[in-house]
Enzyme design. Structure first.
Site, PDB file in Angstrom:
ATOM      1  N   GLU A   1       0.809  -1.219   0.000  1.00 25.08           N
ATOM      2  CA  GLU A   1       0.000   0.000   0.000  1.00 25.08           C
ATOM      3  C   GLU A   1       0.850   1.280   0.000  1.00 25.08           C
ATOM      4  O   GLU A   1       0.844   2.054   0.964  1.00 25.08           O
ATOM      5  CB  GLU A   1      -0.947   0.006   1.204  1.00 25.08           C
ATOM      6  CG  GLU A   1      -1.930  -1.145   1.162  1.00 25.08           C
ATOM      7  CD  GLU A   1      -2.884  -1.157   2.341  1.00 25.08           C
ATOM      8  OE1 GLU A   1      -2.565  -0.542   3.373  1.00 25.08           O
ATOM      9  OE2 GLU A   1      -3.931  -1.790   2.236  1.00 25.08           O
TER      10      GLU A   1
ATOM     11  N   GLU B   1      -6.733  -7.948  -0.634  1.00 26.88           N
ATOM     12  CA  GLU B   1      -7.150  -7.935   0.775  1.00 26.88           C
ATOM     13  C   GLU B   1      -8.570  -7.427   0.898  1.00 26.88           C
ATOM     14  O   GLU B   1      -8.942  -6.436   0.277  1.00 26.88           O
ATOM     15  CB  GLU B   1      -6.280  -6.975   1.602  1.00 26.88           C
ATOM     16  CG  GLU B   1      -4.860  -7.381   1.793  1.00 26.88           C
ATOM     17  CD  GLU B   1      -4.109  -6.346   2.647  1.00 26.88           C
ATOM     18  OE1 GLU B   1      -4.731  -5.639   3.459  1.00 26.88           O
ATOM     19  OE2 GLU B   1      -2.893  -6.237   2.453  1.00 26.88           O
TER      20      GLU B   1
HETATM   21  C1  GLA Z   1      -4.118  -2.841   5.014  1.00 30.78           C
HETATM   22  C2  GLA Z   1      -2.799  -3.526   5.192  1.00 30.78           C
HETATM   23  C3  GLA Z   1      -2.832  -4.661   6.141  1.00 30.78           C
HETATM   24  C4  GLA Z   1      -3.698  -4.348   7.328  1.00 30.78           C
HETATM   25  C5  GLA Z   1      -5.051  -3.946   6.871  1.00 30.78           C
HETATM   26  C6  GLA Z   1      -5.969  -3.622   8.016  1.00 30.78           C
HETATM   27  O1  GLA Z   1      -4.827  -3.260   3.948  1.00 30.78           O
HETATM   28  O2  GLA Z   1      -2.227  -3.941   3.974  1.00 30.78           O
HETATM   29  O3  GLA Z   1      -1.503  -4.887   6.542  1.00 30.78           O
HETATM   30  O4  GLA Z   1      -3.129  -3.317   8.066  1.00 30.78           O
HETATM   31  O5  GLA Z   1      -4.951  -2.787   6.093  1.00 30.78           O
HETATM   32  O6  GLA Z   1      -7.277  -3.460   7.594  1.00 30.78           O
END
Ligand code: GLA
Length: 666
Positions: free
Chosen positions: A149, A307
């Site tokens: 991210e 995710e």
């Molecule tokens: C992001 C991160 C993860 C985690 C999630 C929590 O997507 O990539 O490591 O912190 O948020 O929702």
């Protein structure tokens, strides 16, 4: 190389270095039970992989990849560069991020790095190359997940130097370049004229309002700087494993640090992380809003949901549970719109650390839980849907998506301050969702010809090229619906003279003479029983037909919604933020006029219907029933989750889903 994912991927982030070996043995059994076939490993493992500068400990990762491989799980291997270890901070304090007001940050959380710092860039490339060298040829390795991210912004001296170099590439070097920069930033205003390049700094904290042209260039620069950092890792990896796709996970939150169009061209496949902002019915279109963007950024090809969350949804500071069945429906919602994966953060809930109560596929309470049972059911569904992998979704309606406009619009000191770019796009997208219309997103400067209808919400900034693209599109028979505040500024963030929307006035047959933002929570009545909020504008019609007028206040009797024929096409302009019902009515009228509509006729409100197309005339109809009542739809084919033949009619239970393999066409 532009590979799509092979088959449907099911799994999540997996961080077994947080537990002992016994947990690993249980993980193997439970992953098999749940049908997990993919695991993202190593995302935050830098301090374990390289405990001291230059000393690597790969043994545990060797064992992990071997173990996953023997368990039939493919590996998405991450580079751990989103979280440099504590030794890195002490060795390279200048590579820590500095905030706008000059505060240097330290390790203790994650994302503590400055992407413009040479020491960080070198260390990130080194660990990426070391991993790629170590695991090239490993049979478990299916995809690279660079970093996590990308989104940390820095205002330090390294960033300042890199910014100047970026500006010189954009505006030219030496005196001429500086003159072009002064012009582009309008530095005559408030005595900001630069007489040497050294005076040019990032938009650090200043006394009052900052120069919006300066801020916009900094946003563009930072997206490019992060991208350069990604590309270095990608290229270091490709030298060792040229055949393994490389991606990074885009975070779809309410902030936007990177330009996803540019980034999508640099990854082998687009991957997104999507966490919902609310739990209620308003959040159903949000799945589609995320998925439609991911698919569009990936050029329509299948993309990766890297995710999502199993059971919780963040809503500001609170955390809300997803009710039973919601995870399955949401997941099938992503698949319906072109994802070839259903993946989560994370497999096993952490017992310590900043996210110790973050939900997981395997919760703290263990496998004998509602969540794990639903995960297993979802795993079965994903395997039943394997045949859809590689198929695509088509749309003849699109919404413009432009980071420049988002960045410009949300700067401080412009009249649209209370208006959020995402809210405007969500409002139009949700209206199309309610109408059953599947849409793409498209960059304003792209070729729009393949769309019958284009919506332009939040198009505050339109470049000269974007204006030309819209003009040619409408002239040649395209249809565009632009919402208020459109085309107010150019790509340098300078106001368009002569009335808005600048160069497009004749296309819309109007001239916006004055804007009149409404007070907070203010509304304005329109003719036809419609209502506007947020904003109003005094329009002069220069040929456009008036579809609705203001019915009260200082603009009573003035046009509010217009339609103009231009060339072979038509252009609608909506000068206020229409309430949902009014928006639905207008969109129904426009859709009917341009001759497009929902994926399937006869769908009921809250019943989402989307189609994926495969080769050889194959297609699958996805039905998501978001309502508390059974839904009956007209469809023929085999319903894949029950294996039953649907002959003409199919009942989908409340909150349930159905996926029908339709008889092949042709
Ligand atoms: C992001 C991160 C993860 C985690 C999630 C929590 O997507 O990539 O490591 O912190 O948020 O929702």
């Amino acid at each position: 190389m532009t590979p799509g994912p092979a088959g449907l991927w099911f799994g999540g982030d997996y961080n077994p270095e947080q537990w002992d070996e016994k947990a690993g043995v249980q993980d193997d059994t439970l992953m098999r039970e749940a049908g997990v076939n993919s695991a993202t490993v190593g995302v935050f493992s830098w301090s374990v992989l390289e405990p001291e500068e230059g000393r690597y400990e790969f043994g545990w990762l060797d064992d992990l990849l071997d173990r996953l491989h023997s368990n039939g799980v493919r590996v998405v291997l991450a580079t751990p560069t989103a979280s440099p270890p504590p030794w890195f901070t002490l060795a390279h304090p200048d590579a820590m991020p500095v905030t706008r007001d000059g505060t240097q940050l330290w390790h203790g959380s994650r994302d503590t790095y400055c992407a413009a710092a040479p020491a960080y860039r070198a260390a990130a490339q080194r660990i990426a190359a070391a991993l790629a060298d170590r695991y090239r040829g490993h049979p478990a390795l299916a995809m690279w997940h660079v970093h996590n991210e990308y989104g940390t912004v820095c205002w330090c001296d390294h960033a300042a130097a890199a910014f100047r170099a970026w500006l010189q590439r954009r505006h030219g070097t030496g005196r001429e370049g500086l003159a072009a920069l002064n012009e582009a930033w309008g530095t005559t205003f408030w005595s900001q004229r630069y007489s040497s390049w050294e005076q040019v700094l990032p938009p650090r904290a200043t006394q009052w309002r900052a120069n919006p042209s300066h801020s916009l260039d900094y946003r563009r620069f930072w997206s490019d700087e992060l991208l350069a950092s990604f590309c270095e890792q990608r290229d270091a990896i490709r030298r060792h494993t040229p055949d393994i796709p490389v991606t990074t996970n885009f975070i779809l939150a309410d902030f936007q640090v990177v330009d996803f169009w540019a980034w999508s061209r640099a990854v082998d496949v687009v991957a997104i992380d999507h966490y919902l902002g609310s739990a209620g019915p308003d959040s159903h279109p949000d799945i589609a809003f995320g998925a439609d963007r991911a698919r569009s950024w990936n050029g329509g090809r299948p993309w990766i949901l890297m995710e999502q969350s199993t059971s919780l949804i963040y809503q500001r500071d609170r955390i809300l549970i997803k009710e039973p069945g919601r995870m399955l429906r949401d997941s099938v919602g992503y698949l319906a719109r072109g994802s070839d994966s259903v993946m989560f953060f994370q497999w096993r809930a952490s017992q310590a650390g900043a996210e110790l109560f973050h939900p997981a596929m395997l919760p703290h309470a263990g496998p004998d839980t509602r969540v794990f049972r639903e995960v297993c059911e979802l795993g079965r569904v994903v395997s039943q849907l394997g045949e859809i992998a590689g198929s695509t979704v088509s749309a003849d309606v699109a919404l413009l998506w432009d980071s420049d406009s988002w960045w410009a619009m949300e700067d401080r000191g412009i009249p649209l301050t209370d208006v959020r770019y995402l809210d405007l796009l969500r409002a139009d997208h949700a209206a199309l969702w309610r109408a059953g219309v599947v849409c793409d997103f498209v960059h304003p400067e792209a070729d729009l010809a393949r769309y019958r209808l284009v919506f332009a919400p939040g198009a505050y900034l339109i470049s000269d090229e974007g204006a030309q693209a819209l003009r040619s599109y409408v002239e040649a028979g395209g249809n565009v619906v632009m919402s208020f505040g459109g085309g107010m500024v150019d790509s340098s963030h300078h106001a368009r003279p002569g009335g808005y929307p600048g160069e497009l006035r004749d296309v819309f047959g109007i001239r916006v003479e004055e804007f009149r933002p409404l007070p907070p929570a203010g509304t304005v009545a329109l003719t036809g029983g419609n209502q506007g909020t947020v904003w109003s504008e005094e329009l002069r019609c220069g040929g456009a037909e008036v579809l609705a007028s203001y019915a009260e206040g200082p603009l009573a009797g003035h046009p509010a919604v217009t339609r103009n024929s231009f060339g072979a096409g038509a252009a609608w302009y909506v000068s206020t933020h229409l309430a949902a019902e009014a928006r639905d009515r207008l969109f129904a009228r426009v859709l009917a006029e341009v001759g497009t509509g929902p994926v399937a006729r006869g769908g009921a409100p809250g019943v989402e219907i989307v189609r994926r197309h495969g080769d050889g005339g194959r297609s699958w109809l996805f039905v998501l029933n978001h309502t508390p009542a059974p839904a009956v739809i007209e469809v023929s084919g085999v319903e894949l989750l029950s294996g039953r033949q649907a002959a003409g009619q199919l009942e989908v239970p409340p909150g349930g889903v159905a996926v029908v393999r339709e008889p092949p066409v042709g």
